[in-house]
Design a protein around this motif. Sequence first.
Motif, PDB file in Angstrom:
ATOM      1  N   LYS A   1       0.831  -1.203   0.000  1.00  0.00           N
ATOM      2  CA  LYS A   1       0.000   0.000   0.000  1.00  0.00           C
ATOM      3  C   LYS A   1       0.871   1.261   0.000  1.00  0.00           C
ATOM      4  O   LYS A   1       2.006   1.253   0.458  1.00  0.00           O
ATOM      5  CB  LYS A   1      -0.931   0.009   1.207  1.00  0.00           C
ATOM      6  N   SER A   2       0.297   2.340  -0.508  1.00  0.00           N
ATOM      7  CA  SER A   2       0.969   3.634  -0.536  1.00  0.00           C
ATOM      8  C   SER A   2       0.007   4.713  -0.044  1.00  0.00           C
ATOM      9  O   SER A   2      -1.207   4.619  -0.262  1.00  0.00           O
ATOM     10  CB  SER A   2       1.427   3.975  -1.954  1.00  0.00           C
ATOM     11  N   TYR A   3       0.567   5.722   0.606  1.00  0.00           N
ATOM     12  CA  TYR A   3      -0.228   6.821   1.135  1.00  0.00           C
ATOM     13  C   TYR A   3       0.500   8.133   0.864  1.00  0.00           C
ATOM     14  O   TYR A   3       1.722   8.193   0.887  1.00  0.00           O
ATOM     15  CB  TYR A   3      -0.424   6.687   2.645  1.00  0.00           C
TER      16      TYR A   3
ATOM     17  N   GLY B   1      -0.746   4.792   7.662  1.00  0.00           N
ATOM     18  CA  GLY B   1      -0.391   6.024   6.970  1.00  0.00           C
ATOM     19  C   GLY B   1      -0.476   7.204   7.922  1.00  0.00           C
ATOM     20  O   GLY B   1      -0.878   7.069   9.090  1.00  0.00           O
TER      21      GLY B   1
END
Length: 279
Positions: free
Chosen positions: A22-24, A277
């Motif tokens: 995942k990326s934030y 995040g």
Amino acid sequence: MLNQKVCVIGDNSVDIYPKSGKSYVGGNGINSAIALKRNGIDAGYVGVIGNDEEGELVIAALEKEDIDCSRVAKLNKKTAWTKIELNKGNRVFVDESLGVQHKFDLFEEDYVYLRNFAWAHHTIFSNWATAVSGGIESYYEKVENQIQRLHRNQVRVSVDFSEQFDRKLLTSLKNRVDLGFFSRPKLSRSELKEEFEKLYGYGFSVVVITMGARGSASFAGRDIITQPAIPTKVVDSLGVGDAFIGAFLSQWVREKTIKVTLEFAANYAANTCLINGAF
């Protein structure tokens, strides 16, 4: 009516968690701006992004929160990114690319825009890429010029110095910064008095020190006001300090007392620990 508007000048990045895939959107400046806006303050953001998909994610995050991003520059380079791992909820930075942050600066149009705000919050690492590419003296000069100009324009200035204690930089900014934030995660309560006296001597109106699990404290020339950390489950500690700063500013510009402001910021930061995040 009291002008409570705050503009954050700072870095941004896409925070990548390789293990979860995942990326934030994040970065010191973005995180504090989000906290300001979510706590009812009219906020703007000045920074730089790349002409890429990651840059569009940054803009989308700001627009979703209704944060003015009209002075975000888009350049034909890559948006900054950071790779992060979690160790029992504590974030660990494992890799990064500063990318377009190497080109960050403030221009005449930015200073004109910033006059609309009562406060400008500056993150000390906004210009750190300059130290990497141009040397430490270029970094000193850029930060000093930016804050001197804001001071001359009668914009009140808040600065996140993180864990830095750079005597030369602090001397160059003496009496030009109203509110100084410092992270001292290893500082004990017994060492607070000496640390505050050292920092307050650089001409701040108020100094705030965060100490992680040891809580936070503030000093404005008389008494040291302390605030314990709020017990919470730590899912992800990324951006908690930035959230604390934004929440603190959201109350301080409303002229709340230091005690009330510290408690509010501590509670907001504790809630930030519960999410993945920075926000």
